[in-house]
Design a protein around this motif. Structure first.
Motif: not given
Length: 559
Positions: A242-244, A260-276, A325-330
Motif C-alpha cells: 500500500e505504501y510503497g 539475542m536476535l533483533a525483532q521487528s516492531i511491526g511498523a512501516f517506516v517511510p524514508l523521511e521518518r527514519v531519522p526521527e 503505520q503497520d508494516g508487513i513481515p520482512t
C-alpha cells in the motif's frame, strides 16, 4: 499429619533499581555513570591537544584514559607478549600499553581514494603501518602515541574523516549498504536518512551519554547486507503493497555472552521518518536503558523485558510526533549478502567487490589501493560489514585490468569460499580482553585450507574470536571459534577455543550448535576444520548448505 509452624512467609525483596533515568532518577549507580555525568567524554579532546600530547602518556589521568578517551575513538591496546592466561586475572592497568588503537569512522562505508591515501599515510607515519578494515565499515590503526593525536586529527578532518564516537557509550558508526544508490537490486536508497542522522543528530548532547554502546544499521538493499539481526536498531528495505518502498524497523539485537536476535516492531517506516524513529529508539535507550550493571546495559535486555509491542507503544506515545503505520513481515534474503565480484549498476556501469583477507591491510597497501583507484578514474570506494572493498562506477572495458591491479596490491577479486567467508577480531595481539591469537591464525587457516581442500561450491563462514564478546560474530557463523584458555594434558594453560557450529542470519536465524564439553586447541584449529569440512563434503545431500548438514550430523562427525 500437619505440623503447625509460626514461620511467616518472607517478604519479597524490593528489586534493586536498574538505573533507568525515567524510573529511578539520574543518580549514578556506578563509577562509569559518575564519570560520564561529571565531565562529558568529548571534553577530553581539548586536553589531549593542550596537555597530554605535550606531556606524554604519564600525564593522562585514569578517568580520561578510560572511559572518556573512548568518546574520541581511542583506547589503550594490550602490551605485547602477555599471554592470554592473564586476561581477566590481572587489572587492565597491568595489561594496557602506552599505545592506542584508533578507530576511524566511515558512516555508510563511504570512502574516497583521497581518504584512503590519507589514512594510509597516517598508518605509515604514526601506526607502524597497521590498518584493518572492520565488520563495522571502519578502519582501525594501532601503535598510536598520544603525542601524535593532534596532527592525526588535523589530517583526518582535512579530508572529512573523524574518530569521534568511534567507541564509548554513544551511537557508533552507522552501517549502511555499500551499494546504496547504485545497485540494481536496491529497494530504496537509504543514503538521505544516514546523512541526516550523521549531520543533524549525532552531535546533539542528548545522545552522548547512553547506558552503553549503541549500534545502528540502515539498508534499502534487497540483499539485507548490514547484519540487521544483531544490531540495537536497524532499518531494512521493504516494499509495502500500500505504501510503497520504505523500511521495516528491528530492535534489540546483539551477540556477546547473551546473544539475542533483533525483532521487528511491526511498523512501516517511510524514508523521511527514519531519522526521527532512530532518534526515538536512541532516546528510549537513554531514558529506560539499564545503567546499574554494565553487562546488562544494552538495549536488547530492555526489549527482552518489555517485548516489542510495549516497545513500539512507548516509542510512539513518548518519542514520535505521530504513530507509525503497520508494516508487513520482512522476507529474509536467501543468498550471499556480500558484494564480492562484478555487479552491474543501475546506470549501466559496474561495481567490483574484492576481499582483503580478514580485512587486514597495511599503510602501504592503502596508498597503493588509492593510486589504483585514481588511475582508473574511480572516485567512490566503499567498505562493507563483511570486510570487503568495493569500487563503484567502473566501465565494463576496465573491469579486468582494474581487477588485475587490485590483485597486485594484495586484494582478492575472486577469493575462494574460505577466504571470502573468514573473519576474525583483533585478538591477543592488541586486545586486553582476548585469550587467544586470532587474526594471524585466521590468515594461516585460509592459506592451509586452500592448499589442503581447495575450494567449496557453497558459502562457508569461519570466524575466530579471541574472547566471548563475539566481535567476529562467532554465534552466527557456520564454524565459529570462541577463544578461551584451556589446560592441556600436562597441566599447562594454553590457547584454545570453544566451537559454535551452524549459526546463521537470514532465513531461520540461529545461534548454532555447541558440542557439550568440546574444545579445540589453538594449534589444532586447521586439523579440526579440515576434518569437519571433509565430513560435510562426504555426507552432504545435493545442494545442501553447511549449516543444514550440521543440524543433522552426528556428534562424532563434528568433533
Amino acid at each position: 499429619m500437619t505440623i503447625a509452624t509460626d514461620k511467616k512467609p518472607r517478604p519479597k525483596r524490593t528489586p534493586k533499581p536498574e538505573g533507568q533515568w525515567k524510573i529511578d532518577g539520574m543518580e549514578p549507580l556506578n563509577d562509569d555513570e559518575r564519570i560520564k555525568q561529571e565531565d562529558p567524554g568529548f571534553s577530553a579532546k581539548q586536553r589531549v591537544i593542550d596537555i597530554y600530547s605535550k606531556q606524554g602518556f604519564a600525564s593522562i589521568p585514569p578517568e580520561d584514559l578510560a572511559p572518556r578517551f573512548k568518546w574520541l575513538g581511542i583506547y589503550t591496546q594490550r602490551k605485547q607478549n602477555l599471554g592470554g592466561e592473564l586476561t581477566g586475572q590481572v587489572p587492565n592497568s597491568e595489561l594496557q600499553d602506552e599505545f592506542f588503537m584508533l578507530r576511524i569512522r566511515f558512516d555508510g562505508g563511504r570512502a574516497t581514494p583521497q581518504q584512503l591515501r590519507v589514512v594510509g599515510e597516517i598508518s605509515q607515519e604514526f601506526a607502524r603501518s597497521t590498518a584493518d578494515f572492520t565488520d563495522r565499515q571502519n578502519i582501525q590503526l594501532h601503535w598510536i602515541r598520544i603525542e601524535d593525536m593532534p596532527e592525526i586529527w588535523e589530517r583526518l578532518e582535512a579530508v572529512g574523516l573523524s574518530t569521534m564516537m568511534g567507541c564509548g557509550d554513544v551511537p557508533r558508526v552507522i552501517l549502511g549498504s555499500p551499494v546504496a544508490g547504485v545497485a540494481q537490486d536496491e529497494i530504496i536508497d537509504a543514503t538521505p536518512a544516514i546523512e541526516t542522522i550523521v549531520n543533524e543528530y549525532l552531535h546533539r548532547e542528548d545522545v552522548q551519554n547512553l547506558p552503553r554502546k549503541f549500534k545502528t544499521a540502515i539498508s534499502g538493499n534487497a540483499r539485507q547486507d548490514v547484519t540487521h539481526e544483531i544490531q540495537d536498531v536497524s532499518f531494512v528495505g521493504t516494499n509495502h503493497p500500500e505504501y510503497g518502498p520504505g523500511f521495516d524497523c528491528f530492535v534489540g539485537g546483539g551477540l556477546s555472552t547473551n546473544p539475542m536476535l533483533a525483532q521487528s516492531i511491526g511498523a512501516f517506516v517511510p524514508l523521511e521518518r527514519v531519522p526521527e524513529v532512530w532518534h526515538g529508539v536512541v532516546s528510549i535507550f537513554r531514558d529506560y536503558g539499564f545503567r546499574r550493571l554494565r553487562n546488562r546495559a544494552r538495549l536488547k535486555f530492555l526489549v527482552a523485558q518489555w517485548g516489542v509491542e510495549k516497545f513500539r507503544q512507548v516509542l510512539e506515545d513518548e518519542y514520535l510526533e505521530s504513530p507509525l503505520q503497520d508494516g508487513i513481515p520482512t522476507v529474509p534474503h536467501m543468498g550471499n549478502r556480500d558484494h564480492v565480484g562484478v555487479h552491474k549498476q543501475q546506470d549501466g556501469k559496474f561495481y567490483v567487490g574484492v576481499k582483503p583477507t580478514v580485512g587486514h591491510t597495511t599503510g602501504e597497501q592503502l596508498v597503493a589501493i588509492a593510486e589504483v583507484a585514481e588511475s582508473f578514474g574511480i572516485e567512490r570506494i566503499r567498505t562493507t560489514p563483511m570486510k570487503e572493498l568495493l569500487f563503484l562506477d567502473v566501465d565494463e572495458d576496465v573491469i579486468e585490468p582494474l581487477s588485475k591491479k587490485l590483485s597486485e596490491t594484495g586484494l582478492y577479486p575472486k577469493p575462494s569460499e574460505f577466504r571470502r567467508g573468514v573473519m576474525s577480531c583483533t585478538g591477543l595481539e592488541f586486545c586486553k580482553l582476548a585469550h587467544t591469537t586470532t587474526k594471524s591464525r585466521a590468515i594461516e587457516l585460509v592459506d592451509e585450507l586452500e592448499e589442503i581442500i581447495g575450494d567449496l561450491d557453497v558459502p562457508i563462514s569461519i570466524t575466530l574470536n579471541g574472547c566471548p564478546n563475539s566481535c567476529a560474530r562467532t554465534q552466527v557463523a557456520d564454524i565459529g571459534f570462541k577463544g578461551q584458555t584451556l589446560t592441556d594434558e600436562n597441566g599447562d594453560r594454553i590457547e584454545g577455543f570453544q566451537v559454535h557450529l551452524g549459526g546463521a542470519m537470514g532465513l531461520n536465524p540461529d545461534f548454532g550448535r555447541k558440542l557439550r564439553g568440546h574444545k579445540v586447541k589453538a594449534s589444532e584449529v586447521t586439523d579440526y576444520v579440515v576434518r569437519v569440512v571433509t565430513n560435510f563434503k562426504e555426507q552432504r545431500n545435493p545442494g545442501e548448505q553447511f549449516r543444514d548438514w550440521v543440524l543433522r550430523a552426528e556428534d562424532e562427525d563434528l568433533s
